[in-house]
Scaffold this active site. Structure first.
Site, PDB file in Angstrom:
ATOM      1  N   ARG A 243       5.203  -1.358  -4.592  1.00 46.19           N
ATOM      2  CA  ARG A 243       6.070  -2.526  -4.510  1.00 46.19           C
ATOM      3  C   ARG A 243       7.402  -2.172  -5.169  1.00 46.19           C
ATOM      4  O   ARG A 243       7.416  -1.500  -6.200  1.00 46.19           O
ATOM      5  CB  ARG A 243       5.409  -3.721  -5.195  1.00 46.19           C
ATOM      6  CG  ARG A 243       4.124  -4.174  -4.477  1.00 46.19           C
ATOM      7  CD  ARG A 243       3.412  -5.287  -5.213  1.00 46.19           C
ATOM      8  NE  ARG A 243       2.233  -5.700  -4.458  1.00 46.19           N
ATOM      9  CZ  ARG A 243       1.033  -5.144  -4.572  1.00 46.19           C
ATOM     10  NH1 ARG A 243       0.860  -4.131  -5.437  1.00 46.19           N
ATOM     11  NH2 ARG A 243       0.011  -5.558  -3.854  1.00 46.19           N
ATOM     12  N   LYS A 270       1.305  -6.596  -9.194  1.00 41.10           N
ATOM     13  CA  LYS A 270       1.087  -7.931  -8.647  1.00 41.10           C
ATOM     14  C   LYS A 270      -0.284  -8.461  -9.037  1.00 41.10           C
ATOM     15  O   LYS A 270      -0.455  -9.654  -9.290  1.00 41.10           O
ATOM     16  CB  LYS A 270       1.220  -7.879  -7.119  1.00 41.10           C
ATOM     17  CG  LYS A 270       1.062  -9.229  -6.448  1.00 41.10           C
ATOM     18  CD  LYS A 270       1.257  -9.115  -4.948  1.00 41.10           C
ATOM     19  CE  LYS A 270       1.106 -10.475  -4.273  1.00 41.10           C
ATOM     20  NZ  LYS A 270       1.293 -10.362  -2.796  1.00 41.10           N
ATOM     21  N   HIS A 333      10.505  -3.091   0.822  1.00 39.66           N
ATOM     22  CA  HIS A 333       9.088  -3.458   0.821  1.00 39.66           C
ATOM     23  C   HIS A 333       8.395  -2.976   2.089  1.00 39.66           C
ATOM     24  O   HIS A 333       7.170  -2.782   2.119  1.00 39.66           O
ATOM     25  CB  HIS A 333       8.935  -4.975   0.687  1.00 39.66           C
ATOM     26  CG  HIS A 333       7.568  -5.406   0.240  1.00 39.66           C
ATOM     27  ND1 HIS A 333       6.506  -5.521   1.112  1.00 39.66           N
ATOM     28  CD2 HIS A 333       7.085  -5.728  -0.984  1.00 39.66           C
ATOM     29  CE1 HIS A 333       5.428  -5.907   0.437  1.00 39.66           C
ATOM     30  NE2 HIS A 333       5.750  -6.031  -0.830  1.00 39.66           N
ATOM     31  N   ARG A 336       5.746  -0.068   2.469  1.00 35.74           N
ATOM     32  CA  ARG A 336       4.302  -0.296   2.314  1.00 35.74           C
ATOM     33  C   ARG A 336       3.651  -0.540   3.673  1.00 35.74           C
ATOM     34  O   ARG A 336       2.578  -0.003   3.970  1.00 35.74           O
ATOM     35  CB  ARG A 336       4.057  -1.476   1.374  1.00 35.74           C
ATOM     36  CG  ARG A 336       4.415  -1.176  -0.066  1.00 35.74           C
ATOM     37  CD  ARG A 336       4.281  -2.398  -0.962  1.00 35.74           C
ATOM     38  NE  ARG A 336       2.929  -2.932  -1.038  1.00 35.74           N
ATOM     39  CZ  ARG A 336       1.939  -2.402  -1.742  1.00 35.74           C
ATOM     40  NH1 ARG A 336       2.135  -1.271  -2.412  1.00 35.74           N
ATOM     41  NH2 ARG A 336       0.753  -2.978  -1.778  1.00 35.74           N
ATOM     42  N   HIS A 360      -4.288  -3.039  -3.354  1.00 39.46           N
ATOM     43  CA  HIS A 360      -4.695  -4.353  -2.882  1.00 39.46           C
ATOM     44  C   HIS A 360      -5.991  -4.763  -3.568  1.00 39.46           C
ATOM     45  O   HIS A 360      -6.812  -3.915  -3.941  1.00 39.46           O
ATOM     46  CB  HIS A 360      -4.916  -4.328  -1.365  1.00 39.46           C
ATOM     47  CG  HIS A 360      -3.637  -4.280  -0.597  1.00 39.46           C
ATOM     48  ND1 HIS A 360      -3.573  -3.914   0.730  1.00 39.46           N
ATOM     49  CD2 HIS A 360      -2.360  -4.552  -0.975  1.00 39.46           C
ATOM     50  CE1 HIS A 360      -2.313  -3.957   1.139  1.00 39.46           C
ATOM     51  NE2 HIS A 360      -1.565  -4.341   0.120  1.00 39.46           N
ATOM     52  N   TYR A 370     -14.923   0.299  -7.661  1.00 38.46           N
ATOM     53  CA  TYR A 370     -15.351   1.315  -6.702  1.00 38.46           C
ATOM     54  C   TYR A 370     -14.134   2.002  -6.087  1.00 38.46           C
ATOM     55  O   TYR A 370     -14.089   3.218  -5.916  1.00 38.46           O
ATOM     56  CB  TYR A 370     -16.199   0.628  -5.626  1.00 38.46           C
ATOM     57  CG  TYR A 370     -16.860   1.561  -4.650  1.00 38.46           C
ATOM     58  CD1 TYR A 370     -17.831   2.476  -5.083  1.00 38.46           C
ATOM     59  CD2 TYR A 370     -16.546   1.527  -3.300  1.00 38.46           C
ATOM     60  CE1 TYR A 370     -18.456   3.331  -4.187  1.00 38.46           C
ATOM     61  CE2 TYR A 370     -17.174   2.372  -2.398  1.00 38.46           C
ATOM     62  CZ  TYR A 370     -18.130   3.264  -2.846  1.00 38.46           C
ATOM     63  OH  TYR A 370     -18.752   4.099  -1.962  1.00 38.46           O
TER      64      TYR A 370
END
Length: 398
Positions: A243, A270, A333, A336, A360, A370
């Site tokens: 970001r 974020k 942005h 991404r 994310h 994980y």
């Protein structure tokens, strides 16, 4: 004594050339064939030099003295008038050589060598032919926004709003190539943003095909505007696709270049959790080069205006605008979205690993853990592969 026109007209050739002085280093050289040539003798950097002003009477006595005064003014400013004259001659020659049509031809040849699809090439050429018909013979440095707009309005008048927009983008591509190859100073299509009727379609604010992304990458690596921190940040956005706020606020103590990692603190992500990124060798080299530029500043991307502050949140987008990419084409942005789309489409990487690389949120806390642990080695390979893809794009463009 200074020369007069009567004296000049009475000069006769001799067996050997001879000089007749005027004043201030200005003189005429009379040759055996009868030519009367203006010359100015001067010194620059301790060396004696001679500057030619043409022949009399084509160059009058008054005009020769004006040129002598101009040369003296340049010398007073520490400028060699001979070098200035040479640059002017080269500029005049460039005006005839570096026309829009010639540079457009170079761009099309470059696209062919890059292996662009025939369909893409035909569309580009179709658009360029419209521009070439109107201003193809114009020197690229003389191409103004109003000239481009007149051509775009013709397409727009037919109701072809999308074609007009694409034509503006294609003309801009030629102009940006001219800037990158040192044959123009700016892209006149940038001033036309907002001047055309917007097509009633939804545009993605990211380059999500390889060809589109390649155009962005090539423009970013060719970009010579802005501060070193801005240029480095754009390249790292392409390589790391974080970001924008995570990158521009980065501090040097977050980076371990020996371990090839960047740890983004939870306070700046974020999702409010620490995120570690692998640094490919290409990214490390950019950071090392930037460190030499910014010195001891604790910020990786200090503002050129206030060194204790980072570059502003609009700096990267403004740089992309200067390259000719509108806000509905690509944004900082958007790197991404570019990476997410192309990494998923290549089919080489686990989708969860890609999501982990993008930081994310997973379905739950277990899945997030994980992501961080199990997919780290795959993320390292993926980061290196992505850097190699960018390097390949750059090789294809040169």
């Amino acid at each position: 004594m200074p020369l007069t026109d009567i004296q000049l007209r009475q000069l006769k050739p001799r067996a050997k050339q001879y000089k007749v002085s005027d004043s201030g280093g200005l003189y005429v050289l009379v040759t055996p064939n009868g030519s009367t040539l203006w010359r100015l003798k001067y010194r620059f950097d301790g060396k004696e030099k001679v500057l030619a002003f043409g022949a009399y009477p084509d160059t009058s006595l008054a005009r020769a003295r004006e040129r002598r005064s101009d040369a003296k003014s340049l010398l007073a400013e520490g400028i060699d008038p001979a070098e200035r004259a040479k640059a002017a001659r080269e500029e005049d020659a460039a005006l005839n050589e570096h026309t829009f049509a010639n540079i457009a031809t170079e761009v099309m040849e470059k696209l062919r060598k890059e292996g662009k699809a025939d369909t893409t090439l035909k569309k580009k050429q179709w658009l360029l032919d419209k521009a070439i018909a109107d201003f193809g013979d114009l020197p690229i440095t003389q191409l103004k926004p109003a000239t481009v707009l007149a051509t775009l309005r013709k397409v727009e008048a037919l109701g072809n709003y999308e074609s007009a927009k694409r034509l503006r983008s294609t003309i801009g591509q030629v102009c940006r190539y001219a800037v990158a190859t040192a044959r123009a100073d700016d892209d006149p299509t940038y001033a036309l943003r907002g001047a055309l009727i917007a097509p009633k379609v939804t545009h993605m604010a990211a380059a999500t095909t390889r060809d589109e992304f390649a155009e962005v990458v090539q423009a970013v690596w060719d970009y010579e505007g802005g501060a070193p921190s801005t240029r480095a940040a754009l390249k790292l956005m392409a390589l790391l696709y974080t970001r924008p706020g995570e990158l521009r606020l980065a501090l040097w103590d977050e980076f371990d270049l020996e371990a090839a990692t960047w740890t983004i603190p939870a306070s700046r992500t974020k999702m409010r959790r620490e995120h570690v990124k692998h640094l490919a060798p290409m990214a490390i080299q950019i950071l090392q080069d930037l460190r030499r530029e910014t010195g001891s500043n604790y910020r990786v991307f200090p503002s050129s205006i206030a060194r204790d502050k980072p570059i502003s949140e609009n700096t990267l987008n403004q740089a992309l605008r200067r390259m000719g990419f509108e806000k509905d084409q690509h944004t900082s942005h958007g790197f991404r979205a570019s990476a997410s789309t192309l990494l998923n489409e290549c089919g080489l990487w686990d989708k969860d690993a890609i999501e982990a690389e993008l930081a994310h949120v997973g379905a739950d806390q277990v899945r997030r853990a994980y992501h961080r642990a199990t997919y780290w080695q795959e993320r390292v390979r993926m980061a290196n592969w992505w850097a190699d893809e960018i390097l390949q794009i750059l090789k294809e463009s040169h």
